[in-house]
Design a protein around this motif. Structure first.
Motif, PDB file in Angstrom:
ATOM      1  N   LYS A   4     -15.333  20.775  15.149  1.00 15.21           N
ATOM      2  CA  LYS A   4     -15.356  19.854  13.996  1.00 15.21           C
ATOM      3  C   LYS A   4     -14.959  18.441  14.425  1.00 15.21           C
ATOM      4  N   GLU A   5     -13.924  18.334  15.264  1.00 17.70           N
ATOM      5  CA  GLU A   5     -13.493  17.020  15.746  1.00 17.70           C
ATOM      6  C   GLU A   5     -14.590  16.362  16.589  1.00 17.70           C
ATOM      7  N   PHE A   6     -15.266  17.177  17.411  1.00 18.02           N
ATOM      8  CA  PHE A   6     -16.355  16.661  18.231  1.00 18.02           C
ATOM      9  C   PHE A   6     -17.486  16.148  17.342  1.00 18.02           C
ATOM     10  N   PHE A   7     -17.848  16.928  16.337  1.00 18.86           N
ATOM     11  CA  PHE A   7     -18.917  16.537  15.406  1.00 18.86           C
ATOM     12  C   PHE A   7     -18.558  15.226  14.696  1.00 18.86           C
ATOM     13  N   ASP A   8     -17.317  15.144  14.213  1.00 16.65           N
ATOM     14  CA  ASP A   8     -16.883  13.935  13.501  1.00 16.65           C
ATOM     15  C   ASP A   8     -16.929  12.710  14.401  1.00 16.65           C
ATOM     16  N   LYS A   9     -16.571  12.884  15.678  1.00 16.05           N
ATOM     17  CA  LYS A   9     -16.606  11.758  16.608  1.00 16.05           C
ATOM     18  C   LYS A   9     -18.040  11.284  16.852  1.00 16.05           C
ATOM     19  N   ARG A  14     -22.245   7.255  16.014  1.00 15.73           N
ATOM     20  CA  ARG A  14     -23.575   6.842  15.561  1.00 15.73           C
ATOM     21  C   ARG A  14     -23.489   5.799  14.438  1.00 15.73           C
ATOM     22  N   ARG A  15     -22.482   5.945  13.572  1.00 11.86           N
ATOM     23  CA  ARG A  15     -22.305   4.972  12.497  1.00 11.86           C
ATOM     24  C   ARG A  15     -22.011   3.588  13.080  1.00 11.86           C
ATOM     25  N   CYS A  16     -21.117   3.542  14.066  1.00  5.38           N
ATOM     26  CA  CYS A  16     -20.764   2.264  14.686  1.00  5.38           C
ATOM     27  C   CYS A  16     -21.938   1.665  15.447  1.00  5.38           C
ATOM     28  N   GLN A  17     -22.707   2.523  16.087  1.00  5.89           N
ATOM     29  CA  GLN A  17     -23.882   2.039  16.808  1.00  5.89           C
ATOM     30  C   GLN A  17     -24.895   1.409  15.846  1.00  5.89           C
ATOM     31  N   LYS A  18     -25.099   2.052  14.714  1.00  4.56           N
ATOM     32  CA  LYS A  18     -26.038   1.520  13.710  1.00  4.56           C
ATOM     33  C   LYS A  18     -25.526   0.211  13.114  1.00  4.56           C
ATOM     34  N   GLU A  19     -24.202   0.160  12.888  1.00  5.23           N
ATOM     35  CA  GLU A  19     -23.616  -1.076  12.363  1.00  5.23           C
ATOM     36  C   GLU A  19     -23.785  -2.220  13.353  1.00  5.23           C
ATOM     37  N   TYR A  20     -23.623  -1.905  14.635  1.00  6.27           N
ATOM     38  CA  TYR A  20     -23.759  -2.952  15.646  1.00  6.27           C
ATOM     39  C   TYR A  20     -25.200  -3.460  15.707  1.00  6.27           C
ATOM     40  N   ILE A  31     -15.800  -0.060  19.410  1.00  6.66           N
ATOM     41  CA  ILE A  31     -15.415   1.254  18.873  1.00  6.66           C
ATOM     42  C   ILE A  31     -16.409   2.320  19.312  1.00  6.66           C
ATOM     43  N   SER A  32     -17.691   2.000  19.247  1.00  9.21           N
ATOM     44  CA  SER A  32     -18.708   2.987  19.633  1.00  9.21           C
ATOM     45  C   SER A  32     -18.600   3.335  21.116  1.00  9.21           C
TER      46      SER A  32
END
Length: 199
Positions: A4-9, A14-20, A31-32
């Motif tokens: 679960k921790e791996f999945f969340d990371k 991916r969220r940070c990559q998309k934001e960038y 952060i990414s």
């Protein structure tokens, strides 16, 4: 790291990559990249476990080991690694009694069949019962607090006067960890990132 921790990371990465990609903010990139390193380390850790499991003899040996973990300064680590240092020493003080003595410094004859007078390990020797170490089978040395390690068979833990050329104090009894053969080494790529100072 749990699944679960791996999945969340991975999701956060991916969220940070998309934001960038969307906003070109350096904070998102940093952060990414940090999360990406953590993900890569976890992948490497799991791959290593899977590799060890494919070697049943090595895996079963690792499972049955009782390992003492010790960080070392660069000088002593490299002397042991080169084969020039055959023993490691620890002071006979409360902390190391707790880690190395079977009684942990809190023993009574009724509980274990041997005495230890308020954690003073010399009493085990003077009573003629001998020193009773914890039942470690191996010792894993760490280069400071990096991921660079080496695993040795631990032949014995005794009390005595050590070799001053190997870091023992002069004419003072210490815990002596006598090393056997080296089982494996892990040379981490970032082993110099937090390199310990010599002393």
């Amino acid at each position: 790291m749990t699944p679960k921790e791996f999945f969340d990371k991975v999701v956060e990465m991916r969220r940070c990559q998309k934001e960038y990609l969307k906003n070109k903010r350096q904070i998102d990139l940093r952060i990414s990249k940090q999360i990406e390193r953590e993900v890569d380390e976890e992948i490497e850790r799991v791959q290593k476990i899977l590799h060890d499991k494919q070697n049943p003899q090595l895996f079963l040996t690792m499972v049955n080991m009782k390992i003492l973990d010790l960080p070392l300064k660069a000088k002593w680590y490299e002397m042991i690694e080169s084969g020039n240092k055959k023993e490691e020493y620890r002071e006979i003080k409360k902390y190391w009694i707790g880690r190395l003595a079977k009684c942990g410094g809190r023993n009574s004859y009724e509980k274990t069949g041997f005495y230890c007078k308020k954690g003073i390990c010399f009493s085990c020797i003077t009573r003629g019962n001998g020193f009773h170490p914890k039942e470690y089978t191996h010792v894993r040395f760490r280069f400071g607090y990096t991921k660079r390690t080496m695993l040795f068979e631990l032949e014995s833990i005794t009390i005595g006067v050590g070799n001053t050329n190997w870091g023992a104090p002069d004419n003072e009894c210490v815990f002596i960890l006598k090393l056997g053969k080296c089982i494996k080494k892990n040379e981490s790529k970032d082993s110099t990132e937090f390199q310990p100072k010599n002393s």
